[in-house]
Structures are given as structure tokens and as C-alpha cells.
Design a protein around this motif. Structure first.
Motif, mmCIF file in Angstrom:
data_model
loop_
_atom_site.group_PDB
_atom_site.id
_atom_site.type_symbol
_atom_site.label_atom_id
_atom_site.label_comp_id
_atom_site.label_asym_id
_atom_site.label_seq_id
_atom_site.Cartn_x
_atom_site.Cartn_y
_atom_site.Cartn_z
ATOM 1 N N THR A 119 108.090 90.772 0.157
ATOM 2 C CA THR A 119 109.383 90.759 0.108
ATOM 3 C C THR A 119 109.851 89.466 -0.362
ATOM 4 O OG1 THR A 119 109.565 90.417 2.665
ATOM 5 C CG2 THR A 119 109.526 92.991 1.510
ATOM 6 N N ALA A 120 108.946 88.345 -0.065
ATOM 7 C CA ALA A 120 109.295 86.922 0.053
ATOM 8 C C ALA A 120 110.257 86.383 1.201
ATOM 9 C CB ALA A 120 109.941 86.612 -1.402
ATOM 10 N N LYS A 121 110.445 87.255 2.144
ATOM 11 C CA LYS A 121 111.172 86.987 3.311
ATOM 12 C C LYS A 121 110.438 86.088 4.427
ATOM 13 C CE LYS A 121 114.238 90.919 3.086
ATOM 14 N NZ LYS A 121 114.907 92.268 3.704
ATOM 15 N N VAL A 122 110.940 85.329 5.075
ATOM 16 C CA VAL A 122 110.285 84.456 6.096
ATOM 17 C C VAL A 122 110.233 85.212 7.487
ATOM 18 C CG1 VAL A 122 110.475 82.226 7.681
ATOM 19 C CG2 VAL A 122 111.017 82.307 5.182
ATOM 20 N N VAL A 123 109.245 85.483 7.710
ATOM 21 C CA VAL A 123 109.031 86.076 9.013
ATOM 22 C C VAL A 123 108.784 85.602 10.258
ATOM 23 C CG1 VAL A 123 108.105 88.352 7.579
ATOM 24 C CG2 VAL A 123 106.525 86.532 8.878
ATOM 25 N N ALA A 124 108.444 84.199 10.228
ATOM 26 C CA ALA A 124 108.342 83.109 11.357
ATOM 27 C C ALA A 124 108.384 81.701 10.863
ATOM 28 C CB ALA A 124 107.017 83.643 12.217
ATOM 29 N N ASP A 125 108.834 80.972 11.767
ATOM 30 C CA ASP A 125 108.695 79.672 11.148
ATOM 31 C C ASP A 125 108.733 78.559 12.328
ATOM 32 O OD1 ASP A 125 111.519 78.952 12.072
ATOM 33 O OD2 ASP A 125 112.278 80.018 10.382
ATOM 34 N N THR A 126 108.354 77.304 12.414
ATOM 35 C CA THR A 126 108.164 76.519 13.518
ATOM 36 C C THR A 126 108.243 75.175 12.820
ATOM 37 O OG1 THR A 126 106.782 75.299 15.125
ATOM 38 C CG2 THR A 126 105.668 76.516 13.183
ATOM 39 N N GLU A 127 109.164 74.305 13.556
ATOM 40 C CA GLU A 127 109.392 72.757 12.853
ATOM 41 C C GLU A 127 108.514 71.899 13.397
ATOM 42 O OE1 GLU A 127 112.965 69.227 12.305
ATOM 43 O OE2 GLU A 127 113.189 71.352 13.328
ATOM 44 N N LEU A 128 107.575 71.579 12.587
ATOM 45 C CA LEU A 128 106.238 70.779 13.217
ATOM 46 C C LEU A 128 106.656 68.977 13.085
ATOM 47 C CD1 LEU A 128 103.337 72.608 12.048
ATOM 48 C CD2 LEU A 128 104.237 72.446 14.354
ATOM 49 N N LEU A 129 107.258 68.923 11.832
ATOM 50 C CA LEU A 129 107.476 67.225 11.409
ATOM 51 C C LEU A 129 108.786 67.137 11.702
ATOM 52 C CD1 LEU A 129 105.217 67.191 8.170
ATOM 53 C CD2 LEU A 129 104.527 67.167 10.597
ATOM 54 N N THR A 130 109.518 66.809 12.967
ATOM 55 C CA THR A 130 110.723 66.880 13.298
ATOM 56 C C THR A 130 111.197 65.373 12.779
ATOM 57 O OG1 THR A 130 110.035 67.874 15.639
ATOM 58 C CG2 THR A 130 112.212 66.537 15.205
ATOM 59 N N GLY A 131 112.057 65.548 11.883
ATOM 60 C CA GLY A 131 113.031 64.553 11.510
ATOM 61 C C GLY A 131 112.088 63.634 10.376
ATOM 62 N N ARG A 132 110.864 64.390 9.818
ATOM 63 C CA ARG A 132 110.150 63.718 8.957
ATOM 64 C C ARG A 132 109.640 64.366 7.923
ATOM 65 N NH1 ARG A 132 105.534 63.060 10.822
ATOM 66 N NH2 ARG A 132 105.768 63.788 13.061
ATOM 67 N N LYS A 133 109.438 64.074 6.617
ATOM 68 C CA LYS A 133 109.025 64.650 5.682
ATOM 69 C C LYS A 133 107.359 64.625 5.688
ATOM 70 C CE LYS A 133 113.233 64.213 2.824
ATOM 71 N NZ LYS A 133 113.473 63.926 1.378
ATOM 72 N N PRO A 134 106.802 65.721 5.170
ATOM 73 C CA PRO A 134 105.333 65.723 4.754
ATOM 74 C C PRO A 134 104.910 64.573 3.899
ATOM 75 C CG PRO A 134 106.271 68.034 4.726
ATOM 76 C CD PRO A 134 107.489 66.989 4.643
ATOM 77 N N GLY A 135 103.865 64.129 4.055
ATOM 78 C CA GLY A 135 103.333 63.189 3.295
ATOM 79 C C GLY A 135 102.713 63.891 2.026
ATOM 80 N N PRO A 136 102.252 62.955 1.156
ATOM 81 C CA PRO A 136 101.835 63.609 -0.323
ATOM 82 C C PRO A 136 100.312 64.444 -0.171
ATOM 83 C CG PRO A 136 101.375 61.209 -0.181
ATOM 84 C CD PRO A 136 102.096 61.546 1.007
ATOM 85 N N HIS A 137 99.695 64.176 1.040
ATOM 86 C CA HIS A 137 98.448 64.939 1.103
ATOM 87 C C HIS A 137 98.242 65.865 2.320
ATOM 88 C CE1 HIS A 137 96.987 61.876 -1.541
ATOM 89 N NE2 HIS A 137 97.609 60.681 -0.730
ATOM 90 N N ALA A 138 99.405 66.568 2.534
ATOM 91 C CA ALA A 138 99.483 67.499 3.521
ATOM 92 C C ALA A 138 98.840 68.808 2.877
ATOM 93 C CB ALA A 138 101.031 67.943 3.745
ATOM 94 N N VAL A 139 97.834 69.422 3.774
ATOM 95 C CA VAL A 139 97.157 70.470 3.401
ATOM 96 C C VAL A 139 97.064 71.668 4.538
ATOM 97 C CG1 VAL A 139 95.652 69.333 1.872
ATOM 98 C CG2 VAL A 139 95.009 69.666 4.103
ATOM 99 N N ILE A 140 96.981 72.682 4.277
ATOM 100 C CA ILE A 140 96.981 73.889 5.418
ATOM 101 C C ILE A 140 95.431 74.544 5.303
ATOM 102 C CG2 ILE A 140 97.855 76.103 6.327
ATOM 103 C CD1 ILE A 140 100.403 75.506 4.969
ATOM 104 N N GLU A 141 94.786 74.295 6.407
ATOM 105 C CA GLU A 141 93.266 74.948 6.396
ATOM 106 C C GLU A 141 93.367 76.169 7.063
ATOM 107 O OE1 GLU A 141 90.666 74.401 4.808
ATOM 108 O OE2 GLU A 141 90.653 72.412 3.779
ATOM 109 N N VAL A 142 92.819 77.115 6.753
ATOM 110 C CA VAL A 142 92.813 78.376 7.438
ATOM 111 C C VAL A 142 91.457 79.067 7.607
ATOM 112 C CG1 VAL A 142 93.864 80.996 7.120
ATOM 113 C CG2 VAL A 142 95.396 79.147 6.323
ATOM 114 N N ASP A 143 91.238 79.549 8.799
ATOM 115 C CA ASP A 143 90.052 80.390 9.118
ATOM 116 C C ASP A 143 90.403 81.655 9.796
ATOM 117 O OD1 ASP A 143 90.672 79.925 11.963
ATOM 118 O OD2 ASP A 143 89.356 78.334 11.974
#
Length: 290
Positions: free
Chosen positions: A223-247
Motif C-alpha cells: 500500500t506504500a503506507k507508513v505503518v510505524a516511524d521513529t525520529e532518530l536523528l533529532t534536528g539533524r539530516k543523515p550523512g551521505p553514508h547512512a545505511v540500514i543493515e538488517v538481520d
């Protein structure tokens, strides 16, 4: 060491084993026998992995003819060399000494992006993806076309997936995400808005996407709907090398500016499970021990 909800594996202490000579490395791919280091100038050096694990770099063996945009990949006791041939659209099969043994019939123009899955090796191409498989020493290629015109700016350039999964993700330009189901041989484009990093645990799991303003979102891929979210980088933009690793249980996000690694329980509404402060700038992150 069994920690209940996860397990750590240790073979030796972290240490430097020496320097690899050459231009800045662009890609590093490995299997149990060899490690391939592809440099920014497109050259590749092969190193013996057992020797590296014993604490010595050793002499590298050159592998010629690869494209600069994708790495040489050790696979099934051979080397896959994309971007070869006169038209630079051929995946060559080399032996471990670098000698040509065969070529994949299906072409991959303008290769960019790769992933090793349990179904085979994926290369991103201008007209879709090329899946290279091996059986009884024979290598075959199968194209997975986009099924629609795709601008160069919207092509995948870095596939991300959980180790062992056959569901691949990649950003599509700056405001959408590609999902490639290797098992079903299908592409899906999900409109997400501006995202800088993406991954998923696999088929049926939500997309994990980091927005350009530092919010981690879980997105229903249907559906492309957001089912959950969390603000991690409060007041800051992610850097150019941000990655998400998943296990199989957790997701990990590097915060280069804040010098932190976040551990996320993606099965519990993106609950922040742990935060690891580090004394370096974590601008490059991979997960090992899998």
C-alpha cells in the motif's frame, strides 16, 4: 556467545593485518577462499582469504577487464567479471587464476549494483537485472526486465537485503524505492517520498526507509503506507553514508554525525532497542558474523 535474542561469534581479536597497495578500494567481495578488492580505477586484486585470516595480506593477483562501476565477485569457485567484452555488457566467468572459462549469454548493459543471494548473483543493468546462476559447473544468465522505461537517474545503484533473503531493495532516484523479488522475478516501484537509505527483512516484511530528515519509517510495500516511524536523528539530516543493515531480529543504522549506531526492533513498531556510542565516525558500516 548466546545472548538469548542474538548470538555473537568470535574467531580472533580485531587487529590490523597490513596494507593493500593500490588506489582507493571501491568494492570488496569475498567467499571462503578468496577476497576480491576492486579499486577506483577499475583494477581488481585477488587475495587468499585463509592467509588474511591468519594475519597476513600476501601478494595480490590482478584480474583484468572488469567495469569500474561493479565489482568482481567470487562465486561457486569461479570469478564473475561484469562489464567485460567489446561492448562492456558481458559477464565473464573466470577461474581463480583469472583465466576466461565462459561467458553468460544474456547481456547486462551499463552494469551497476550487485547482490549475492541464495538464488544466484544479481547485477543491475540498464534494462533490468541479470541473475547469474550455477549448476554442475555451468553458469547461466536470466534477465529480469523492469517492464517499463526507467531513466538512468532512477536506476538502482546499491542493492540492500538481509543476508540469505531473495528480496532486494534500492533507492530509485530520491523519492521512491525499488523492490526486486528474485524468486518471483519481479520488480516493484514504491513511492515513498525522499529517502536516503532502505532495506527489508524479506518477503512480507515492511520496507525500512530513512527519510532525508532523519526519520526511520516502516512502510507497507503493497500500500506504500507508513505503518510505524521513529525520529532518530533529532534536528539533524543523515550523512551521505547512512545505511540500514538488517538481520533476522534487528536492524542497525549508523549515525555518522552523532557517532552512534542504533539497534532497532523492526518487529516492535521500530522500537529503539539499544544505542551504541562509538569513538569513531561510523561513515562505513557492514554487518559481519552472519
Amino acid at each position: 556467545m548466546d545472548h538469548g535474542d542474538h548470538v555473537h561469534y568470535y574467531r580472533t581479536k580485531i587487529r590490523s593485518v597490513g596494507d593493500i597497495q593500490g588506489p582507493r578500494p571501491r568494492h570488496i567481495r569475498s567467499d571462503p577462499a578468496v577476497t576480491a578488492v576492486t579499486f577506483n580505477d577499475g583494477t581488481t586484486q585477488m587475495f587468499e582469504r585463509p592467509q588474511l585470516e591468519d594475519g597476513a595480506v600476501g601478494e595480490g593477483r590482478p584480474v583484468a577487464g572488469a567495469a569500474k562501476s561493479v565489482p568482481v565477485i567470487p562465486y561457486e569457485e569461479h570469478l564473475l567479471v561484469p562489464g567485460a567484452g567489446v561492448a562492456r555488457d558481458t559477464v565473464e566467468i573466470r577461474d581463480r587464476e583469472g583465466a576466461l572459462t565462459a561467458s553468460v549469454d544474456a547481456k547486462c548493459p551499463q552494469p551497476r549494483g550487485d547482490a549475492v543471494t541464495r538464488r544466484g548473483v544479481i547485477f543491475g543493468c540498464a534494462d533490468g537485472a541479470l541473475l547469474v546462476t550455477a549448476k554442475d559447473g555451468r553458469f547461466d544468465g536470466e534477465k529480469i526486465p523492469y517492464g517499463r522505461p526507467v531513466a538512468d537517474s532512477a536506476r538502482p545503484h546499491d542493492f540492500r537485503h538481509r543476508s540469505g533473503s531473495t528480496t532486494l531493495t534500492a533507492t530509485a532516484g530520491g523519492d521512491a524505492v525499488w523492490i526486486l523479488d528474485v524468486t518471483k522475478r519481479t520488480w516493484k516501484l514504491v513511492k515513498t517520498g525522499p529517502v536516503v537509505a532502505v532495506n527489508t527483512a524479506g518477503e512480507g516484511a515492511p520496507l525500512l526507509a530513512l527519510t532525508s530528515n532523519g526519520v526511520l519509517q516502516a512502510i507497507d510495500p503493497v500500500t506504500a503506507k507508513v505503518v510505524a516511524d521513529t525520529e532518530l536523528l533529532t534536528g539533524r539530516k543523515p550523512g551521505p553514508h547512512a545505511v540500514i543493515e538488517v538481520d533476522t531480529n534487528r536492524a542497525y543504522l549508523n549515525d555518522a554525525t552523532g557517532r552512534k549506531i542504533y539497534e532497532i526492533d523492526y518487529n516492535d513498531n521500530l522500537r529503539l532497542a539499544r544505542t551504541f556510542p562509538v569513538d569513531i565516525t561510523p561513515s562505513h558500516m557492514v554487518e559481519t558474523g552472519r
